[in-house]
Scaffold this motif. Structure first.
Motif, PDB file in Angstrom:
ATOM      1  N   TRP A 293      50.875  -4.096 -30.764  1.00 61.60           N
ATOM      2  CA  TRP A 293      52.000  -5.080 -30.701  1.00 61.60           C
ATOM      3  C   TRP A 293      53.153  -4.921 -30.969  1.00 61.60           C
ATOM      4  CZ3 TRP A 293      48.610  -8.108 -31.842  1.00 61.60           C
ATOM      5  CH2 TRP A 293      47.405  -7.249 -33.406  1.00 61.60           C
ATOM      6  N   ILE A 294      54.178  -5.802 -30.239  1.00 64.72           N
ATOM      7  CA  ILE A 294      55.810  -5.268 -29.875  1.00 64.72           C
ATOM      8  C   ILE A 294      56.494  -4.312 -30.384  1.00 64.72           C
ATOM      9  CG2 ILE A 294      56.035  -7.275 -30.652  1.00 64.72           C
ATOM     10  CD1 ILE A 294      57.818  -6.229 -27.323  1.00 64.72           C
ATOM     11  N   THR A 295      55.932  -4.448 -31.666  1.00 64.44           N
ATOM     12  CA  THR A 295      56.740  -3.661 -32.734  1.00 64.44           C
ATOM     13  C   THR A 295      56.766  -2.277 -31.865  1.00 64.44           C
ATOM     14  OG1 THR A 295      56.953  -5.004 -34.446  1.00 64.44           O
ATOM     15  CG2 THR A 295      57.426  -2.833 -35.561  1.00 64.44           C
ATOM     16  N   THR A 369      61.518  -3.154 -42.869  1.00 62.77           N
ATOM     17  CA  THR A 369      60.263  -4.004 -43.007  1.00 62.77           C
ATOM     18  C   THR A 369      60.307  -5.098 -41.848  1.00 62.77           C
ATOM     19  OG1 THR A 369      61.056  -5.871 -43.838  1.00 62.77           O
ATOM     20  CG2 THR A 369      60.502  -4.291 -45.389  1.00 62.77           C
ATOM     21  N   VAL A 370      58.710  -5.145 -41.487  1.00 62.46           N
ATOM     22  CA  VAL A 370      58.738  -6.162 -40.606  1.00 62.46           C
ATOM     23  C   VAL A 370      57.984  -7.172 -39.978  1.00 62.46           C
ATOM     24  CG1 VAL A 370      57.716  -5.106 -38.441  1.00 62.46           C
ATOM     25  CG2 VAL A 370      59.045  -6.797 -38.176  1.00 62.46           C
ATOM     26  N   GLY A 371      57.722  -8.658 -39.153  1.00 64.70           N
ATOM     27  CA  GLY A 371      56.528  -8.858 -39.472  1.00 64.70           C
ATOM     28  C   GLY A 371      55.777 -10.085 -40.016  1.00 64.70           C
ATOM     29  N   GLU A 372      56.358 -10.281 -40.813  1.00 71.34           N
ATOM     30  CA  GLU A 372      55.932 -11.998 -42.008  1.00 71.34           C
ATOM     31  C   GLU A 372      57.222 -12.039 -43.278  1.00 71.34           C
ATOM     32  OE1 GLU A 372      52.736 -11.046 -44.956  1.00 71.34           O
ATOM     33  OE2 GLU A 372      53.074  -8.823 -43.662  1.00 71.34           O
ATOM     34  N   THR A 396      63.991  -6.945 -41.220  1.00 70.66           N
ATOM     35  CA  THR A 396      64.324  -7.401 -39.656  1.00 70.66           C
ATOM     36  C   THR A 396      63.104  -8.410 -39.146  1.00 70.66           C
ATOM     37  OG1 THR A 396      62.481  -5.939 -38.885  1.00 70.66           O
ATOM     38  CG2 THR A 396      64.900  -5.057 -38.756  1.00 70.66           C
ATOM     39  N   TRP A 397      64.106  -9.294 -38.488  1.00 70.93           N
ATOM     40  CA  TRP A 397      62.986 -10.869 -38.145  1.00 70.93           C
ATOM     41  C   TRP A 397      63.458 -10.433 -36.576  1.00 70.93           C
ATOM     42  CZ3 TRP A 397      64.827 -14.541 -34.755  1.00 70.93           C
ATOM     43  CH2 TRP A 397      63.470 -15.547 -34.586  1.00 70.93           C
ATOM     44  N   TRP A 398      62.071 -11.178 -35.993  1.00 70.67           N
ATOM     45  CA  TRP A 398      61.837 -10.406 -34.780  1.00 70.67           C
ATOM     46  C   TRP A 398      60.537 -11.009 -34.237  1.00 70.67           C
ATOM     47  CZ3 TRP A 398      60.243  -6.620 -31.681  1.00 70.67           C
ATOM     48  CH2 TRP A 398      59.578  -5.494 -32.117  1.00 70.67           C
ATOM     49  N   GLN A 399      60.365 -11.379 -32.555  1.00 68.60           N
ATOM     50  CA  GLN A 399      59.033 -11.478 -32.229  1.00 68.60           C
ATOM     51  C   GLN A 399      58.538 -10.980 -31.047  1.00 68.60           C
ATOM     52  OE1 GLN A 399      60.738 -16.496 -31.592  1.00 68.60           O
ATOM     53  NE2 GLN A 399      59.151 -16.744 -33.155  1.00 68.60           N
ATOM     54  N   THR A 400      57.068 -11.109 -30.990  1.00 64.36           N
ATOM     55  CA  THR A 400      56.947 -11.025 -29.526  1.00 64.36           C
ATOM     56  C   THR A 400      57.801 -11.125 -28.537  1.00 64.36           C
ATOM     57  OG1 THR A 400      54.496 -10.478 -30.322  1.00 64.36           O
ATOM     58  CG2 THR A 400      55.194 -10.296 -27.665  1.00 64.36           C
ATOM     59  N   TRP A 495      67.570 -17.055 -44.122  1.00 65.44           N
ATOM     60  CA  TRP A 495      65.990 -16.705 -44.776  1.00 65.44           C
ATOM     61  C   TRP A 495      64.623 -17.402 -44.528  1.00 65.44           C
ATOM     62  CZ3 TRP A 495      66.358 -14.672 -50.244  1.00 65.44           C
ATOM     63  CH2 TRP A 495      67.217 -14.286 -50.851  1.00 65.44           C
ATOM     64  N   ILE A 496      63.778 -16.396 -43.621  1.00 65.99           N
ATOM     65  CA  ILE A 496      63.036 -17.248 -43.170  1.00 65.99           C
ATOM     66  C   ILE A 496      61.671 -18.005 -43.744  1.00 65.99           C
ATOM     67  CG2 ILE A 496      61.212 -16.596 -40.867  1.00 65.99           C
ATOM     68  CD1 ILE A 496      63.909 -15.749 -40.214  1.00 65.99           C
ATOM     69  N   THR A 497      61.415 -18.817 -43.894  1.00 66.76           N
ATOM     70  CA  THR A 497      60.324 -19.683 -44.529  1.00 66.76           C
ATOM     71  C   THR A 497      58.860 -19.401 -43.991  1.00 66.76           C
ATOM     72  OG1 THR A 497      60.872 -21.854 -43.801  1.00 66.76           O
ATOM     73  CG2 THR A 497      62.051 -21.308 -45.599  1.00 66.76           C
ATOM     74  N   GLY A 498      58.620 -19.084 -42.929  1.00 61.27           N
ATOM     75  CA  GLY A 498      56.811 -18.986 -41.936  1.00 61.27           C
ATOM     76  C   GLY A 498      57.211 -19.930 -40.775  1.00 61.27           C
ATOM     77  N   ARG A 499      56.040 -19.687 -40.140  1.00 62.73           N
ATOM     78  CA  ARG A 499      55.342 -20.875 -39.149  1.00 62.73           C
ATOM     79  C   ARG A 499      56.263 -22.557 -38.917  1.00 62.73           C
ATOM     80  NH1 ARG A 499      56.180 -17.643 -34.809  1.00 62.73           N
ATOM     81  NH2 ARG A 499      55.275 -19.473 -33.447  1.00 62.73           N
ATOM     82  N   VAL A 500      56.153 -22.744 -38.508  1.00 67.97           N
ATOM     83  CA  VAL A 500      56.653 -24.642 -38.599  1.00 67.97           C
ATOM     84  C   VAL A 500      55.337 -24.980 -37.749  1.00 67.97           C
ATOM     85  CG1 VAL A 500      58.512 -24.705 -39.517  1.00 67.97           C
ATOM     86  CG2 VAL A 500      57.736 -24.594 -36.784  1.00 67.97           C
TER      87      VAL A 500
HETATM   88  O1  PRX Z   1      56.651 -15.679 -38.194  1.00 67.79           O
HETATM   89  C1  PRX Z   1      57.828 -14.895 -37.823  1.00 67.79           C
HETATM   90  C2  PRX Z   1      57.198 -13.394 -38.468  1.00 67.79           C
HETATM   91  O2  PRX Z   1      56.387 -13.345 -36.646  1.00 67.79           O
HETATM   92  C3  PRX Z   1      56.284 -13.835 -36.325  1.00 67.79           C
HETATM   93  C4  PRX Z   1      55.777 -13.120 -35.502  1.00 67.79           C
HETATM   94  O3  PRX Z   1      55.351 -12.142 -34.691  1.00 67.79           O
HETATM   95  P1  PRX Z   1      54.604 -11.138 -33.885  1.00 67.79           P
HETATM   96  O4  PRX Z   1      55.332 -11.848 -32.323  1.00 67.79           O
HETATM   97  O5  PRX Z   1      53.422 -10.391 -34.046  1.00 67.79           O
HETATM   98  O6  PRX Z   1      55.735 -10.328 -34.121  1.00 67.79           O
HETATM   99  C5  PRX Z   1      55.950  -9.778 -35.272  1.00 67.79           C
HETATM  100  C6  PRX Z   1      57.012  -8.381 -34.671  1.00 67.79           C
HETATM  101  C7  PRX Z   1      57.948  -9.152 -34.941  1.00 67.79           C
HETATM  102  C8  PRX Z   1      56.859 -14.910 -35.902  1.00 67.79           C
HETATM  103  O7  PRX Z   1      57.414 -15.919 -35.615  1.00 67.79           O
HETATM  104  N1  PRX Z   1      57.904 -12.540 -39.264  1.00 67.79           N
HETATM  105  C9  PRX Z   1      58.543 -11.264 -37.451  1.00 67.79           C
HETATM  106  N2  PRX Z   1      59.365 -10.966 -38.817  1.00 67.79           N
HETATM  107  C10 PRX Z   1      59.585 -11.629 -40.679  1.00 67.79           C
HETATM  108  C11 PRX Z   1      59.032 -12.547 -39.903  1.00 67.79           C
HETATM  109  N3  PRX Z   1      58.625 -13.375 -40.893  1.00 67.79           N
HETATM  110  C12 PRX Z   1      59.523 -13.250 -42.300  1.00 67.79           C
HETATM  111  N4  PRX Z   1      60.845 -12.273 -41.826  1.00 67.79           N
HETATM  112  C13 PRX Z   1      60.027 -11.013 -40.891  1.00 67.79           C
HETATM  113  N5  PRX Z   1      61.611 -10.517 -41.202  1.00 67.79           N
END
Ligand code: PRX
Length: 630
Positions: A293-295, A369-372, A396-400, A495-500
């Protein structure tokens, strides 16, 4: 620093980049370039245009030249309690060079794609670095993906080489990776161009056997790579040359091969690791993510090494032999910074505090923490019990697609709020838009977008730039659309609420509902499927699948099991639906669009279905509610 990074990004990033080794300097007039507006031409981003460097050189040779040759680059902990080894920067460099020489010998050149399908053994990050050393583009496929998913990625990337391992034990489960690779190559048929398969012999998992080896295609690592020279000439690549590709799921279609380039990714991976994890040379950092995974790319391999730190690579699972394993490892090696996913925190919290308290964890000083989204209860437990109330938490909020952290706390720099990813990192300008694409100001909630380029953003989707533009930039011209919803509070915290969109986040793994649906309908008796995500106490989200089966066929437990098995074998076990709901028909609009909003409500037993006036047949909903517990 944040203000400086926004007002003059070129000056900000070039000052940081100067700390790395570049064979050739960048063009000072073109340090940062980007266009996020499709109406103004193709979407493009570049950082440090004209410069040449090599990330493996900066991860290894540069550290050795700073006197860190004997510092541990990787501490590896195997599946079993007594399996571990430490590799210094010099040792890793030699191993990387040997593999790089082997790859070069068989004809791998700059830009060629190399698929890596391996468990968390040192050879995995070593393979990534060896590709980088010669300018080849690595494509790591998580070793939990099925043969079919692997075949899809081999074909899409047009790779000719695959690096793998015969087998691995994770907990008590044996994964026969080489036979998955063999099946994938077979499934790929004429579309598969694999000419060489290099295999690590993991004799801890299964005895050495050549039974399935194909002459001239399959090679044992120890018989070939070990014999190569441990010095290797570095391929100097352009800052904008591809470093790796990594497949990720979107809301539609097949997984996308996200392409990251070299210069900007290197600088951003290093900078986020340094500031977010407060990591210094020699510190021991454990990111529990898999390199699939990207992490694992940014925070197991590249980020820690670019900072001269030591990265812990763990092959096993957190509950084997018991749920205290993580803390046993923390104490054994003296881990200082620990980074994981909320799903793991919740699953360990459920096992009780005793497994944690049995170990001192006195070396820990920072947790991530990361991922959700992390629920405040899990955050507080992590802080109070795991961190003994003394370690800051970085959510940490981020994405691939983003390559590195975009919204994150900086430890101890400002107060944290449980459940909030806090503020944007240097150079990042988040905005919240409403459905019409209008920027909302102050306290608000809406769609999370980014309005200017950052160094490690994805540059394209492999072989499909139009899809890149359509998925990320066309929804809101001028902005990168993240696919996430977010709220901004009065202090500017996010505050990330999740995927839309229709992406489901299961244990921090991104799964497209369309992919699960297509796996279900590949079963000869399933005519239609609709998949939604529902809340899950441990996994964050679970997969809830509605299936329609062939008229006249009886819906049985056996069929249900077959459907789940179908998803496991098409995508991988981690994508298996938690619930299968028999749906003689699905709620659709008159134009045939499935109303997922209603399906989500039925799945979570919320019978206030809201407006159902657009439904073609209202009786369908009543029937689904009736069949919910069948
Ligand atoms: O919805 C967000 C959630 O994971 C998505 C990205 O997933 P992926 O590309 O697999 O990468 C995961 C690891 C970086 C985002 O669009 N997400 C990731 N980090 C967080 C999060 N949601 C809430 N809080 C976070 N810290």
């Amino acid at each position: 620093m944040y203000k400086e990074s926004i007002t003059d990004p070129s000056a900000f990033w070039s000052a940081i980049a100067s700390e790395f080794y570049w064979k050739k300097e960048w063009d000072p007039a073109n340090i940062v370039q980007g266009n996020f507006d499709t109406t103004k031409g193709p979407i493009s981003t570049s950082f440090f245009s004209g410069a040449q460097t090599n990330i493996a050189w900066n991860c290894l040779d540069a550290q050795i030249s700073k006197g860190r040759g004997d510092t541990a680059a990787f501490v590896w902990e195997g599946n079993g309690l007594d399996e571990n080894k430490t590799m210094s920067y010099s040792e890793v460099c030699s191993e990387v060079n040997k593999l790089a020489n082997w790859l070069r010998n068989i004809g791998v050149k700059k830009g060629d794609r190399v698929i890596i399908y391996m468990p968390m053994i040192p050879e995995l990050p070593i393979s990534m670095l060896a590709c980088a050393r010669i300018g080849a583009v690595h494509g790591v496929v998580f070793a939990g993906f099925s043969a079919e998913s692997l075949a899809q990625r081999i074909i899409d990337s047009e790779a000719k080489i695959i690096l793998t391992c015969n087998a691995v034990l994770r907990g008590t489960k044996l994964l026969d990776l080489k036979s998955i690779v063999d099946s994938a190559i077979g499934l790929g048929g004429d579309g598969c161009r694999i000419t060489h398969c290099l295999c690590v012999a993991n004799e801890r998992a299964v005895p050495f056997s050549e039974s399935n080896f194909i002459l001239e295609r399959d090679f044992w690592w120890k018989e070939t790579v070990e014999k190569m020279s441990s010095t290797c000439e570095t391929e100097w690549v352009d800052a904008e040359d591809a470093l790796f590709m990594l497949y990720t799921s979107g809301s539609t279609g097949k997984p996308k091969g996200v392409v990251h380039t070299t210069g900007g990714y290197m600088v951003y991976a290093a900078t986020t690791t340094k500031y977010v994890f407060d990591l210094k040379p020699g510190d021991l950092f454990w990111c529990t993510a898999d390199c699939g995974w990207i992490t694992g790319h940014t925070y197991v391999t590249y980020g820690p090494l670019l900072n001269g730190a030591t990265s812990l690579v763990f092959e096993g699972v957190p509950n084997y032999p018991d749920p205290g394993r993580c803390w046993e490892i923390v104490d054994k090696f003296g881990v200082q910074v620990f980074y994981t996913a909320p799903t793991l925190i919740r699953s360990l919290q459920r096992e009780g505090d005793d497994y944690v308290k049995k170990y001192s964890r006195s070396s820990l000083r920072l947790l991530g923490t990361v991922g959700e989204p992390i629920n405040p209860e899990a955050w507080k437990w992590y802080h109070k019990v795991v961190g003994n109330g003394k370690c800051p938490i970085v959510d940490t909020w981020w994405q691939t697609e983003t390559g590195g952290h975009l919204i994150t706390p900086l430890p101890a720099a400002f107060p944290s709020k449980p459940g909030s990813a806090a503020l944007p990192f240097f150079g990042v300008e988040p905005v919240i838009l409403n459905e019409q694409g209008k920027e909302l100001l102050g306290e608000c909630e809406g769609l999370l977008c980014i309005k200017s380029p950052w160094p490690s953003m994805m540059r394209t989707i492999y072989g499909d730039h139009p899809r890149y533009e359509t998925a990320y930039f066309k929804p809101f011209p001028g902005y990168y659309f993240t696919g996430d919803g977010a709220r901004r509070d009065k202090d500017g915290y996010y505050w990330i609420t999740g995927r839309v969109d229709d992406v489901i986040n299961v244990s921090g793994h991104r799964i497209g509902s369309a992919e699960v649906e297509s796996a279900l309908v590949s079963h000869s008796l399933c005519t239609e499927a609709a998949v939604v995500g529902i809340e899950h106490a441990i996994k964050g989200q679970g997969i809830y699948a509605y299936v329609t089966i062939l008229d006249g066929v009886e819906y049985t437990m056996e069929l249900k099991k077959e459907l789940i098995a179908c998803v496991r074998s098409t995508i991988g076990p981690f994508a298996a639906p938690d619930t299968i709901h028999w749906a003689p028909s699905l709620p659709k609009t008159r134009s045939g669009k499935i109303l997922r909003r209603i399906l989500r409500k039925i799945a979570c037993k919320d019978d206030s279905l809201g407006d159902i006036s657009t439904l073609a047949d209202k009786g369908v909903v009543e029937e689904l509610v009736r069949l919910r517990d069948v």
